[in-house]
Design a protein around this motif. Structure first.
Motif, PDB file in Angstrom:
ATOM      1  N   THR A   1      14.230  -3.189  -3.116  1.00  0.00           N
ATOM      2  CA  THR A   1      12.975  -2.969  -2.410  1.00  0.00           C
ATOM      3  C   THR A   1      13.181  -2.036  -1.222  1.00  0.00           C
ATOM      4  OG1 THR A   1      12.166  -5.153  -3.073  1.00  0.00           O
ATOM      5  CG2 THR A   1      11.056  -4.104  -1.204  1.00  0.00           C
ATOM      6  N   MET A   2      14.232  -2.280  -0.445  1.00  0.00           N
ATOM      7  CA  MET A   2      14.521  -1.407   0.703  1.00  0.00           C
ATOM      8  C   MET A   2      14.790   0.016   0.242  1.00  0.00           C
ATOM      9  SD  MET A   2      16.815  -3.781   3.250  1.00  0.00           S
ATOM     10  CE  MET A   2      17.521  -5.003   2.149  1.00  0.00           C
ATOM     11  N   GLU A   3      15.534   0.150  -0.847  1.00  0.00           N
ATOM     12  CA  GLU A   3      15.836   1.480  -1.381  1.00  0.00           C
ATOM     13  C   GLU A   3      14.557   2.179  -1.847  1.00  0.00           C
ATOM     14  OE1 GLU A   3      18.218   3.250  -5.176  1.00  0.00           O
ATOM     15  OE2 GLU A   3      19.257   1.725  -3.986  1.00  0.00           O
ATOM     16  N   LYS A   4      13.683   1.448  -2.498  1.00  0.00           N
ATOM     17  CA  LYS A   4      12.433   2.025  -2.995  1.00  0.00           C
ATOM     18  C   LYS A   4      11.539   2.483  -1.836  1.00  0.00           C
ATOM     19  CE  LYS A   4       8.611   1.082  -6.130  1.00  0.00           C
ATOM     20  NZ  LYS A   4       7.974   0.119  -7.019  1.00  0.00           N
ATOM     21  N   VAL A   5      11.477   1.677  -0.786  1.00  0.00           N
ATOM     22  CA  VAL A   5      10.677   2.045   0.387  1.00  0.00           C
ATOM     23  C   VAL A   5      11.226   3.318   1.020  1.00  0.00           C
ATOM     24  CG1 VAL A   5      10.075   1.370   2.758  1.00  0.00           C
ATOM     25  CG2 VAL A   5       9.777  -0.259   0.887  1.00  0.00           C
ATOM     26  N   MET A   6      12.519   3.364   1.269  1.00  0.00           N
ATOM     27  CA  MET A   6      13.097   4.542   1.924  1.00  0.00           C
ATOM     28  C   MET A   6      13.088   5.772   1.020  1.00  0.00           C
ATOM     29  SD  MET A   6      13.390   3.937   4.973  1.00  0.00           S
ATOM     30  CE  MET A   6      13.966   5.590   5.302  1.00  0.00           C
ATOM     31  N   GLU A   7      13.226   5.559  -0.279  1.00  0.00           N
ATOM     32  CA  GLU A   7      13.124   6.678  -1.212  1.00  0.00           C
ATOM     33  C   GLU A   7      11.725   7.290  -1.151  1.00  0.00           C
ATOM     34  OE1 GLU A   7      12.947   6.568  -5.873  1.00  0.00           O
ATOM     35  OE2 GLU A   7      15.048   6.440  -5.234  1.00  0.00           O
ATOM     36  N   ALA A   8      10.703   6.446  -1.062  1.00  0.00           N
ATOM     37  CA  ALA A   8       9.327   6.939  -0.959  1.00  0.00           C
ATOM     38  C   ALA A   8       9.102   7.662   0.370  1.00  0.00           C
ATOM     39  CB  ALA A   8       8.338   5.783  -1.125  1.00  0.00           C
ATOM     40  N   VAL A   9       9.615   7.108   1.465  1.00  0.00           N
ATOM     41  CA  VAL A   9       9.484   7.762   2.769  1.00  0.00           C
ATOM     42  C   VAL A   9      10.158   9.134   2.712  1.00  0.00           C
ATOM     43  CG1 VAL A   9      10.199   7.679   5.199  1.00  0.00           C
ATOM     44  CG2 VAL A   9       9.268   5.630   4.102  1.00  0.00           C
ATOM     45  N   ASN A  10      11.365   9.187   2.197  1.00  0.00           N
ATOM     46  CA  ASN A  10      12.117  10.430   2.086  1.00  0.00           C
ATOM     47  C   ASN A  10      11.359  11.452   1.216  1.00  0.00           C
ATOM     48  OD1 ASN A  10      14.395  12.177   2.371  1.00  0.00           O
ATOM     49  ND2 ASN A  10      15.160  11.472   0.400  1.00  0.00           N
ATOM     50  N   TRP A  11      10.866  11.005   0.068  1.00  0.00           N
ATOM     51  CA  TRP A  11      10.161  11.891  -0.862  1.00  0.00           C
ATOM     52  C   TRP A  11       8.919  12.505  -0.211  1.00  0.00           C
ATOM     53  CZ3 TRP A  11      10.584  14.621  -5.086  1.00  0.00           C
ATOM     54  CH2 TRP A  11       9.434  15.009  -5.774  1.00  0.00           C
ATOM     55  N   HIS A  12       8.086  11.665   0.389  1.00  0.00           N
ATOM     56  CA  HIS A  12       6.835  12.165   0.963  1.00  0.00           C
ATOM     57  C   HIS A  12       7.079  13.000   2.217  1.00  0.00           C
ATOM     58  CE1 HIS A  12       4.260  10.369  -1.976  1.00  0.00           C
ATOM     59  NE2 HIS A  12       4.965   9.274  -1.889  1.00  0.00           N
TER      60      HIS A  12
ATOM     61  N   ASP B   1       0.843  -1.194   0.000  1.00  0.00           N
ATOM     62  CA  ASP B   1       0.000   0.000   0.000  1.00  0.00           C
ATOM     63  C   ASP B   1       0.882   1.250   0.000  1.00  0.00           C
ATOM     64  OD1 ASP B   1      -1.884   1.973   0.310  1.00  0.00           O
ATOM     65  OD2 ASP B   1      -2.583   1.289   2.282  1.00  0.00           O
ATOM     66  N   TRP B   2       1.340   1.643  -1.189  1.00  0.00           N
ATOM     67  CA  TRP B   2       2.210   2.805  -1.321  1.00  0.00           C
ATOM     68  C   TRP B   2       1.505   4.087  -0.896  1.00  0.00           C
ATOM     69  CZ3 TRP B   2       7.212   2.175  -1.758  1.00  0.00           C
ATOM     70  CH2 TRP B   2       7.699   0.985  -2.291  1.00  0.00           C
ATOM     71  N   ASP B   3       0.215   4.199  -1.220  1.00  0.00           N
ATOM     72  CA  ASP B   3      -0.534   5.398  -0.831  1.00  0.00           C
ATOM     73  C   ASP B   3      -0.654   5.497   0.688  1.00  0.00           C
ATOM     74  OD1 ASP B   3      -0.887   6.170  -3.472  1.00  0.00           O
ATOM     75  OD2 ASP B   3      -2.831   5.177  -3.650  1.00  0.00           O
ATOM     76  N   GLY B   4      -0.919   4.369   1.336  1.00  0.00           N
ATOM     77  CA  GLY B   4      -1.020   4.365   2.794  1.00  0.00           C
ATOM     78  C   GLY B   4       0.298   4.726   3.454  1.00  0.00           C
ATOM     79  N   MET B   5       1.397   4.209   2.891  1.00  0.00           N
ATOM     80  CA  MET B   5       2.703   4.541   3.452  1.00  0.00           C
ATOM     81  C   MET B   5       3.028   6.019   3.232  1.00  0.00           C
ATOM     82  SD  MET B   5       6.528   3.088   2.878  1.00  0.00           S
ATOM     83  CE  MET B   5       6.747   4.145   1.473  1.00  0.00           C
TER      84      MET B   5
ATOM     85  N   LEU C   1      13.118  10.291  10.098  1.00  0.00           N
ATOM     86  CA  LEU C   1      11.995   9.383   9.897  1.00  0.00           C
ATOM     87  C   LEU C   1      12.496   8.123   9.219  1.00  0.00           C
ATOM     88  CD1 LEU C   1       8.932   8.998  10.105  1.00  0.00           C
ATOM     89  CD2 LEU C   1       8.713  10.168   7.908  1.00  0.00           C
ATOM     90  N   GLY C   2      12.177   6.982   9.797  1.00  0.00           N
ATOM     91  CA  GLY C   2      12.624   5.720   9.234  1.00  0.00           C
ATOM     92  C   GLY C   2      11.558   4.651   9.341  1.00  0.00           C
TER      93      GLY C   2
END
Length: 142
Positions: A120-131, A55-59, A96-97
């Motif tokens: 996958t880990m990079e994509k998750v953290m990139e999304a967290v960082n971006w948002h 759930d990318w939108d939820g994250m 934020l992590g």
């Protein structure tokens, strides 16, 4: 931004720490940083067909809300020294992590120590960082 619904609640932790930022001559300038993490695994869900999805939108919503929360913590924090308060309010540092990344990878049957796992880990953290940065921009606009 609205609050999370009760079903959206994920595991979160908040830590506020002080640390030396800059040593200038004999005087050390200090600040604090507020840290928070949330559980990435909580965003793994099966769709209507039983296929596992992230759930990318939820994250993204959680990352933005966590950023706003950490910014609010800076405003209400009680600082041990005026210098730390001044530097913290001027720089507004947050961290934020995520946790549960190993569980997330396991759920998707992706080996932790693999190229796909690292991607996958990079994509998750990139999304967290971006948002988080997007929300920081909105906060800066007032």
């Amino acid at each position: 931004m609205s609050a999370l619904d009760p079903g959206d609640v994920v595991d979160v932790q908040l830590i506020s720490v002080g640390f030396p930022l800059v040593a200038s001559g004999r005087r050390q300038v200090q600040a604090s940083v507020s840290l928070r993490y949330f559980c990435a695994w909580a965003f793994a869900h099966e769709d209507d067909e039983g296929k596992l999805q992230f759930d990318w939108d939820g994250m993204a919503k959680t990352a933005r809300l966590a950023t706003r929360f950490l910014d609010n913590v800076i405003d209400i924090n009680k600082f041990p020294l005026q210098q730390i308060e001044a530097m913290t309010l001027a720089t507004r540092k947050i961290g934020l992590g995520v946790m549960g990344i190993g569980d997330l990878l396991y759920e998707f049957r992706v080996p932790y120590d693999s190229e796909k796992g690292r991607e996958t880990m990079e994509k998750v953290m990139e999304a967290v960082n971006w948002h988080s940065k997007l929300e920081s921009v909105e906060l800066a606009k007032g």
